[in-house]
Design an enzyme around this catalytic site. Structure first.
Site, PDB file in Angstrom:
ATOM      1  CG  HIS A  14     171.565  18.110  20.403  1.00 55.12           C
ATOM      2  ND1 HIS A  14     171.240  16.765  20.405  1.00 55.12           N
ATOM      3  CD2 HIS A  14     171.570  18.492  21.708  1.00 55.12           C
ATOM      4  CE1 HIS A  14     171.080  16.358  21.659  1.00 55.12           C
ATOM      5  NE2 HIS A  14     171.274  17.381  22.459  1.00 55.12           N
ATOM      6  CE  LYS A  18     170.475  15.878  10.194  1.00 55.34           C
ATOM      7  NZ  LYS A  18     170.975  14.598  10.750  1.00 55.34           N
ATOM      8  CG  ASP A  45     179.798   8.425  21.961  1.00 54.39           C
ATOM      9  OD1 ASP A  45     179.888   9.669  21.850  1.00 54.39           O
ATOM     10  OD2 ASP A  45     180.288   7.783  22.905  1.00 54.39           O
ATOM     11  CG  ASP A  74     172.991   9.509  10.561  1.00 54.24           C
ATOM     12  OD1 ASP A  74     173.384  10.396  11.349  1.00 54.24           O
ATOM     13  OD2 ASP A  74     173.770   8.860   9.846  1.00 54.24           O
ATOM     14  CB  SER A  75     170.609  12.986   6.280  1.00 57.04           C
ATOM     15  OG  SER A  75     170.769  14.139   7.086  1.00 57.04           O
ATOM     16  CG  PHE A 156     170.692  22.648   7.360  1.00 53.92           C
ATOM     17  CD1 PHE A 156     171.342  21.520   7.821  1.00 53.92           C
ATOM     18  CD2 PHE A 156     169.350  22.534   7.004  1.00 53.92           C
ATOM     19  CE1 PHE A 156     170.688  20.296   7.922  1.00 53.92           C
ATOM     20  CE2 PHE A 156     168.683  21.320   7.110  1.00 53.92           C
ATOM     21  CZ  PHE A 156     169.365  20.199   7.565  1.00 53.92           C
ATOM     22  CE  LYS A 179     167.011  20.572   1.872  1.00 53.21           C
ATOM     23  NZ  LYS A 179     167.825  20.900   3.061  1.00 53.21           N
TER      24      LYS A 179
END
Length: 211
Positions: A14, A18, A45, A74-75, A156, A179
């Site tokens: 969301h 990303k 969750d 996931d970072s 971001f 980047k």
């Protein structure tokens, strides 16, 4: 055995930043991507204790909900002098309003509170690609560098305070292309997410789809 990815995929995020980066990385491979946010899927969750566990939670939730392959990142930023914090809690440090300016200020405040002069840090990205039948692939990437006073408004999250090794500018001062720093022929990238994605592309994107 690695499984090739073709057709349509759900990017289980969301996070607009990303999503933009993932679509840019997928673009050359002809993969159609739709995000969990665009589909109105709830955010699961994240109860894992490692980046890979949280990425898997998000990817499997999206593939179960849609019946499509899904991948999730996931970072986070790991600061040596803070014992690896914020780490898997990187997004949570920014709070529900995604106040990363406040999160960056907290990093400096905690470094000062510890009297720490060490500014070494690294970003980690764990990419999990999941299929509805439960098949799962995991790819990881890391990039090392230093914490500096925030500079730049590109990217971001914590990008403005991270200067990767070998560079004078922060991620926040680089264009998306800079980047990523992807060199497909050499099989390498600059950012943590690009490095993880290059590994994924090498294993799961068909040769005919490559650059």
């Amino acid at each position: 055995m690695r499984r090739p990815l073709t057709g349509k995929v759900v990017i289980a995020t969301h996070n607009a930043g990303k999503l933009s980066e993932m679509r840019e990385l997928l673009g050359p491979f002809g993969i159609e991507a739709v995000s969990a946010g665009e589909l109105g899927l709830p955010e699961p969750d994240e109860t894992g204790t490692m980046f890979a566990e949280n990425a898997a939670i998000k990817a499997h939730a999206a593939t179960r909900a849609t019946g499509l392959p899904a991948f999730a990142d996931d970072s986070g930023l790991c600061v040596d002098a803070l014992d690896g914090a914020p780490g898997i809690f990187s997004a949570r440090w920014a709070g529900p309003t995604k106040d990363f300016a406040g999160a960056m200020a907290r990093i400096f405040a905690e470094l000062d509170a510890r009297g720490a002069t060490d500014r070494r840090a690294h970003f980690v990205s764990a990419l999990v690609l999941a299929w509805p039948d439960g098949h799962t692939e995991l790819f990881e990437g890391r990039v090392f560098g230093d914490i500096v006073e925030p500079r730049g408004d590109a990217g971001f999250g914590y990008d403005p305070l991270f200067r990767p090794d070998g560079h004078v500018r922060t991620f926040g001062e680089m264009s998306a292309e800079e980047k990523h720093g992807v060199d497909w022929r050499a099989g390498r990238g600059l950012s943590h997410r690009a490095r993880a994605f290059v590994n994924l592309a090498r294993e799961c994107l068909t040769p005919a789809a490559r650059i």
